[in-house]
Design a protein around this motif. Structure first.
Motif, PDB file in Angstrom:
ATOM      1  N   UNK A  99      24.842  92.444  45.319  1.00  0.00           N
ATOM      2  CA  UNK A  99      25.151  92.601  46.228  1.00  0.00           C
ATOM      3  C   UNK A  99      23.991  92.044  46.995  1.00  0.00           C
ATOM      4  N   UNK A 100      22.301  92.956  46.272  1.00  0.00           N
ATOM      5  CA  UNK A 100      21.126  92.315  46.406  1.00  0.00           C
ATOM      6  C   UNK A 100      20.654  91.212  45.645  1.00  0.00           C
ATOM      7  N   UNK A 101      20.836  91.527  44.488  1.00  0.00           N
ATOM      8  CA  UNK A 101      20.830  90.311  43.419  1.00  0.00           C
ATOM      9  C   UNK A 101      21.897  88.611  44.302  1.00  0.00           C
ATOM     10  N   UNK A 102      22.808  88.831  45.188  1.00  0.00           N
ATOM     11  CA  UNK A 102      23.541  87.557  46.036  1.00  0.00           C
ATOM     12  C   UNK A 102      22.326  87.570  47.119  1.00  0.00           C
ATOM     13  N   UNK A 103      22.176  88.008  47.749  1.00  0.00           N
ATOM     14  CA  UNK A 103      21.318  87.571  48.251  1.00  0.00           C
ATOM     15  C   UNK A 103      19.635  87.399  47.790  1.00  0.00           C
ATOM     16  N   UNK A 137       9.226  79.778  41.012  1.00  0.00           N
ATOM     17  CA  UNK A 137       9.667  81.482  41.331  1.00  0.00           C
ATOM     18  C   UNK A 137       9.834  80.990  39.962  1.00  0.00           C
ATOM     19  N   UNK A 138      10.163  82.662  39.613  1.00  0.00           N
ATOM     20  CA  UNK A 138      10.088  83.693  38.019  1.00  0.00           C
ATOM     21  C   UNK A 138      11.697  83.639  37.978  1.00  0.00           C
ATOM     22  N   UNK A 139      12.000  83.407  36.621  1.00  0.00           N
ATOM     23  CA  UNK A 139      14.266  83.677  36.779  1.00  0.00           C
ATOM     24  C   UNK A 139      13.713  85.735  37.460  1.00  0.00           C
ATOM     25  N   UNK A 140      15.084  85.095  38.546  1.00  0.00           N
ATOM     26  CA  UNK A 140      15.521  87.371  39.296  1.00  0.00           C
ATOM     27  C   UNK A 140      16.222  87.651  38.338  1.00  0.00           C
ATOM     28  N   UNK A 141      14.439  89.361  38.400  1.00  0.00           N
ATOM     29  CA  UNK A 141      15.615  90.117  37.351  1.00  0.00           C
ATOM     30  C   UNK A 141      16.725  90.076  37.765  1.00  0.00           C
ATOM     31  N   UNK A 142      17.512  91.115  36.628  1.00  0.00           N
ATOM     32  CA  UNK A 142      19.106  91.680  36.837  1.00  0.00           C
ATOM     33  C   UNK A 142      18.810  93.369  37.077  1.00  0.00           C
ATOM     34  N   UNK A 147      25.569  85.065  37.849  1.00  0.00           N
ATOM     35  CA  UNK A 147      25.898  85.795  38.448  1.00  0.00           C
ATOM     36  C   UNK A 147      25.711  84.980  40.038  1.00  0.00           C
ATOM     37  N   UNK A 148      26.168  83.547  40.103  1.00  0.00           N
ATOM     38  CA  UNK A 148      26.439  82.825  41.027  1.00  0.00           C
ATOM     39  C   UNK A 148      27.770  83.167  41.720  1.00  0.00           C
ATOM     40  N   UNK A 149      28.135  82.771  43.074  1.00  0.00           N
ATOM     41  CA  UNK A 149      29.141  82.335  43.558  1.00  0.00           C
ATOM     42  C   UNK A 149      29.782  81.541  43.157  1.00  0.00           C
ATOM     43  N   UNK A 150      30.977  80.739  43.665  1.00  0.00           N
ATOM     44  CA  UNK A 150      31.472  79.174  43.951  1.00  0.00           C
ATOM     45  C   UNK A 150      30.662  78.370  44.820  1.00  0.00           C
ATOM     46  N   UNK A 151      30.297  79.558  45.868  1.00  0.00           N
ATOM     47  CA  UNK A 151      29.697  78.734  46.821  1.00  0.00           C
ATOM     48  C   UNK A 151      28.434  78.262  46.002  1.00  0.00           C
ATOM     49  N   UNK A 152      27.598  79.329  45.930  1.00  0.00           N
ATOM     50  CA  UNK A 152      26.153  79.501  45.042  1.00  0.00           C
ATOM     51  C   UNK A 152      26.313  78.060  44.224  1.00  0.00           C
ATOM     52  N   UNK A 153      26.804  78.037  43.382  1.00  0.00           N
ATOM     53  CA  UNK A 153      27.134  77.020  42.236  1.00  0.00           C
ATOM     54  C   UNK A 153      27.455  75.683  43.147  1.00  0.00           C
ATOM     55  N   UNK A 154      28.540  75.460  44.285  1.00  0.00           N
ATOM     56  CA  UNK A 154      28.264  74.222  44.597  1.00  0.00           C
ATOM     57  C   UNK A 154      26.796  73.663  44.812  1.00  0.00           C
ATOM     58  N   UNK A 155      26.716  74.446  46.045  1.00  0.00           N
ATOM     59  CA  UNK A 155      25.012  74.327  46.520  1.00  0.00           C
ATOM     60  C   UNK A 155      23.888  73.275  45.104  1.00  0.00           C
ATOM     61  N   UNK A 156      23.788  74.729  44.740  1.00  0.00           N
ATOM     62  CA  UNK A 156      23.624  74.437  43.227  1.00  0.00           C
ATOM     63  C   UNK A 156      23.670  72.981  42.821  1.00  0.00           C
ATOM     64  N   UNK A 157      24.616  72.661  42.480  1.00  0.00           N
ATOM     65  CA  UNK A 157      25.347  71.140  41.374  1.00  0.00           C
ATOM     66  C   UNK A 157      25.222  70.514  42.721  1.00  0.00           C
ATOM     67  N   UNK A 158      25.068  70.579  44.248  1.00  0.00           N
ATOM     68  CA  UNK A 158      24.832  69.360  45.026  1.00  0.00           C
ATOM     69  C   UNK A 158      23.088  68.929  44.830  1.00  0.00           C
TER      70      UNK A 158
END
Length: 107
Positions: free
Chosen positions: A11-15, A1-6, A58-69
């Motif tokens: 909230x839509x981007x976070x979803x 998948x390509x990079x998510x456009x800004x 624009x990742x939240x802390x929880x998203x960063x933790x999941x990607x790191x995992x």
């Protein structure tokens, strides 16, 4: 998948990012396990997808933790030698002896 456009709202981007992370978490391990020919998609593909998510910035802390995992799982996958097919237990030709295998047997 390509990079998510800004172009999406925050909230839509976070979803969208949440959905992408969830998808990767669901299918990455199965894809790496693959089949007789090896992984369906190689670790480099999954690493690229995860780094594209990190590059959005624009990742939240929880998203960063999941990607790191998920990146750590890739590291572990690449560090451990994969089982070669010749080291796997041989398949048995028949689980049960064929009927009437004993010719001296009386019915």
């Amino acid at each position: 998948m390509d990079q998510i456009p800004n172009t999406h709202s925050g909230s839509a981007q976070a979803t969208l990012i949440d959905r992408d992370i969830a998808h990767i978490a669901r299918v990455m391990r199965t894809s790496l396990r693959g089949d007789l020919a090896g992984p369906i998609l190689p670790p480099a593909y999954w690493r690229k997808r995860l780094h594209q998510l990190l590059d959005t910035g624009s990742l939240s802390h929880a998203q960063l933790c999941t990607v790191d995992s998920l990146l750590l799982q890739l590291d572990q996958y690449e560090a451990e030698p994969q089982k070669a097919w010749d080291t796997l237990a041989p398949a048995t030709a028949a689980l049960f002896p064929p009927p009437f295998a004993d010719s001296n047997r009386q019915l």
